[in-house]
Every structure is written in C-alpha cells, then in structure tokens.
Design a protein around this motif. Structure first.
Motif, PDB file in Angstrom:
ATOM      1  N   GLY A  94       2.447  52.145  55.509  1.00 54.11           N
ATOM      2  CA  GLY A  94       1.455  53.989  55.445  1.00 54.11           C
ATOM      3  C   GLY A  94       0.000  54.146  55.094  1.00 54.11           C
ATOM      4  N   ARG A  95      -0.177  55.100  54.920  1.00 53.42           N
ATOM      5  CA  ARG A  95      -1.548  55.867  54.165  1.00 53.42           C
ATOM      6  C   ARG A  95      -1.502  55.119  52.980  1.00 53.42           C
ATOM      7  N   SER A  96      -2.942  54.829  51.727  1.00 54.28           N
ATOM      8  CA  SER A  96      -2.658  54.383  51.014  1.00 54.28           C
ATOM      9  C   SER A  96      -2.083  55.144  50.037  1.00 54.28           C
ATOM     10  N   LEU A  97      -1.675  55.625  48.680  1.00 56.79           N
ATOM     11  CA  LEU A  97      -1.222  56.381  48.388  1.00 56.79           C
ATOM     12  C   LEU A  97      -0.762  57.620  48.633  1.00 56.79           C
ATOM     13  N   GLY A  98      -0.247  57.439  49.948  1.00 52.80           N
ATOM     14  CA  GLY A  98       0.168  58.784  50.631  1.00 52.80           C
ATOM     15  C   GLY A  98      -0.947  59.404  51.253  1.00 52.80           C
ATOM     16  N   LEU A  99      -2.467  59.282  50.882  1.00 53.07           N
ATOM     17  CA  LEU A  99      -3.065  59.937  51.126  1.00 53.07           C
ATOM     18  C   LEU A  99      -4.583  59.602  52.585  1.00 53.07           C
ATOM     19  N   PHE A 100      -4.656  58.323  51.721  1.00 53.09           N
ATOM     20  CA  PHE A 100      -6.254  57.268  51.835  1.00 53.09           C
ATOM     21  C   PHE A 100      -5.979  56.660  53.302  1.00 53.09           C
ATOM     22  N   GLY A 101      -6.732  56.306  53.961  1.00 55.41           N
ATOM     23  CA  GLY A 101      -6.554  55.235  55.717  1.00 55.41           C
ATOM     24  C   GLY A 101      -5.712  56.472  56.299  1.00 55.41           C
ATOM     25  N   GLU A 102      -4.993  54.834  57.165  1.00 55.43           N
ATOM     26  CA  GLU A 102      -4.765  55.380  57.941  1.00 55.43           C
ATOM     27  C   GLU A 102      -3.246  54.490  58.326  1.00 55.43           C
ATOM     28  N   PRO A 103      -2.227  54.967  59.428  1.00 53.60           N
ATOM     29  CA  PRO A 103      -0.941  54.129  58.744  1.00 53.60           C
ATOM     30  C   PRO A 103      -1.490  52.505  59.979  1.00 53.60           C
ATOM     31  N   ARG A 104      -1.425  51.260  59.599  1.00 55.82           N
ATOM     32  CA  ARG A 104      -2.128  50.244  59.777  1.00 55.82           C
ATOM     33  C   ARG A 104      -0.860  49.270  60.165  1.00 55.82           C
ATOM     34  N   VAL A 105      -1.019  48.438  60.658  1.00 51.81           N
ATOM     35  CA  VAL A 105      -0.016  46.769  60.609  1.00 51.81           C
ATOM     36  C   VAL A 105      -0.652  45.366  60.744  1.00 51.81           C
ATOM     37  N   ASN A 106       0.008  44.872  59.617  1.00 58.23           N
ATOM     38  CA  ASN A 106      -0.226  43.508  58.734  1.00 58.23           C
ATOM     39  C   ASN A 106      -0.402  43.030  59.792  1.00 58.23           C
ATOM     40  N   VAL A 107      -1.581  41.719  61.160  1.00 60.73           N
ATOM     41  CA  VAL A 107      -1.129  41.017  62.338  1.00 60.73           C
ATOM     42  C   VAL A 107      -0.615  39.561  61.652  1.00 60.73           C
ATOM     43  N   LEU A 108      -0.485  39.543  60.882  1.00 63.19           N
ATOM     44  CA  LEU A 108      -0.260  37.864  60.411  1.00 63.19           C
ATOM     45  C   LEU A 108       0.846  38.213  59.824  1.00 63.19           C
ATOM     46  N   LYS A 109       1.288  39.166  59.097  1.00 66.88           N
ATOM     47  CA  LYS A 109       2.389  39.600  58.631  1.00 66.88           C
ATOM     48  C   LYS A 109       3.336  40.026  60.170  1.00 66.88           C
ATOM     49  N   LEU A 110       2.848  40.731  60.599  1.00 68.30           N
ATOM     50  CA  LEU A 110       3.981  40.695  62.222  1.00 68.30           C
ATOM     51  C   LEU A 110       4.368  39.630  62.856  1.00 68.30           C
ATOM     52  N   ASN A 111       3.112  38.641  63.154  1.00 75.19           N
ATOM     53  CA  ASN A 111       3.128  37.857  63.929  1.00 75.19           C
ATOM     54  C   ASN A 111       4.178  36.842  62.856  1.00 75.19           C
ATOM     55  N   MET A 112       4.056  36.599  62.369  1.00 79.16           N
ATOM     56  CA  MET A 112       5.421  36.065  60.889  1.00 79.16           C
ATOM     57  C   MET A 112       6.646  36.233  61.607  1.00 79.16           C
ATOM     58  N   ALA A 113       7.161  37.950  61.641  1.00 78.41           N
ATOM     59  CA  ALA A 113       7.975  38.344  62.049  1.00 78.41           C
ATOM     60  C   ALA A 113       9.019  38.298  63.508  1.00 78.41           C
ATOM     61  N   LEU A 114       7.919  38.206  64.265  1.00 84.44           N
ATOM     62  CA  LEU A 114       8.301  37.476  65.880  1.00 84.44           C
ATOM     63  C   LEU A 114       8.643  36.191  65.678  1.00 84.44           C
ATOM     64  N   ASP A 115       7.628  35.414  65.313  1.00 82.78           N
ATOM     65  CA  ASP A 115       8.151  34.389  65.438  1.00 82.78           C
ATOM     66  C   ASP A 115       9.779  33.563  65.018  1.00 82.78           C
ATOM     67  N   GLN A 116      10.620  34.913  64.013  1.00 85.60           N
ATOM     68  CA  GLN A 116      11.593  35.344  63.192  1.00 85.60           C
ATOM     69  C   GLN A 116      12.787  35.899  64.554  1.00 85.60           C
ATOM     70  N   LEU A 117      11.823  36.589  65.261  1.00 87.07           N
ATOM     71  CA  LEU A 117      12.694  37.219  66.572  1.00 87.07           C
ATOM     72  C   LEU A 117      13.714  36.066  67.295  1.00 87.07           C
TER      73      LEU A 117
END
Length: 185
Positions: free
Chosen positions: A161-184
């Motif tokens: 989510g947003r940092s501190l609920g206020l700043f930035g936009e929702p985002r996905v860390n690509v490395l973490k997502l790809n690591m989880a993808l390899d575990q599927l």
C-alpha cells in the motif's frame, strides 16, 4: 591560519568519520536488515538481490519491471532525463513498446501502464504498479500453465500500500513477486 586548519581537521573527523560510524553502528543495532541493504535471500540463504534495487527479468515466465537506462547497476543511479520529444527517447520507447507487445500479444498498446515504458528517476526502482503486473498475467499464465486467477491473487498478495497510508501509490516489488511465482505449483 593554523587555528583554521585545526578546526577544519576536527570538523572533518567529527562529520566525516565519527558521525557516519556512529549512525552505521546504531542502524546495525536498531534495524540490521535495512542497514545491510535490505538484502533478499533464497531458501538456502544465498543473496539474490535487494528489496531496494530492481533487476532485469528477460525470461517470459517472469514479471518484468520498469525500464532502466543504467541496467539496474546499483553502483550509480540516474536516468537519461530526455524530454518526451527527444528523438533518442522516442526511439527507445518505441523499441521497448514493440518488444513488450511482441512478448504480450494479447495486450493492446493503449492498455500498457506508463511505468512499464518509462524509467524511474534513479533507474533502480524495484516496483511496478499492480496494473503493470496484471497486464503481464496472460503471458505468464500461458508460459507457466498457471491459472490467471491464481496469478492475480498472487499480485494482490504482494501489492504494498501507500507509505504511511498517505504517500505514493500501491506498488509491487518485482523480485519478491517473481520469487513467490517460482514457489507456485
């Protein structure tokens, strides 16, 4: 003159040596993982990247991140800082757009989120928008033989989510997502 030299030397030792060493020591005690660069390890403990620096994923079975004009070289950061009208920028964007469309034939050009075709200011950003991840689902589902709904749920799980609920936009860390993808399975 000698007095000025002594003051300069004392300030150099305080500001250039003592203060950085003290802050590094405190950071190692208070938040050691972040002080060491927010490193991400695999199950065997091998370091495979940093939470803070993006990586290039060329294999079609992985989610791809943002464009990096410095090839995600953590030794430095920066961007070409070209204006949208710059011929080199137009050529690079058209080349990246064509490559993305070739790898993702079910995607329409107008549906591609801007973060998949633009650099971040540092050229090191490890995140993409959830929309940028979800637009890649059909390709990854086809290559890996995984249900698209399962991939979308994985993206939702790894969306920060947003940092501190206020700043930035929702985002996905690509490395973490790809690591989880390899575990599927």
């Amino acid at each position: 003159m000698l007095k000025n030299l002594r003051v300069s030397l004392v300030l150099l030792l305080i500001c250039g040596v003592a203060y950085p060493l003290a802050m590094t020591g405190i950071a190692q005690i208070v938040m050691p993982a972040k002080a060491d660069g927010s490193l991400i390890t695999d199950a065997s403990g091998k370091v495979i990247g940093s939470e803070l620096i993006g990586q290039s994923f060329k294999d079609p079975k992985y989610f791809t991140g943002r464009v990096s004009s410095i090839e995600y070289n953590g030794a430095g950061s920066g961007s070409g800082n070209y204006a949208p009208s710059n011929p080199a920028m137009i050529e690079r964007t058209q080349k990246d757009l064509a490559a993305f469309l070739a790898a993702n034939p079910s995607v329409k050009q107008e549906d591609i989120p801007a973060d998949l075709l633009t650099n971040s200011g540092s050229g090191l950003d490890p995140h993409i928008s959830p929309q940028a991840a979800k637009i890649q689902v059909p390709r990854i589902a086809a290559v890996r033989g995984i249900d698209a709904a399962k991939l979308n749920a994985l993206i939702d799980e790894y969306t920060e989510g947003r940092s501190l609920g206020l700043f930035g936009e929702p985002r996905v860390n690509v490395l973490k997502l790809n690591m989880a993808l390899d575990q599927l399975k």
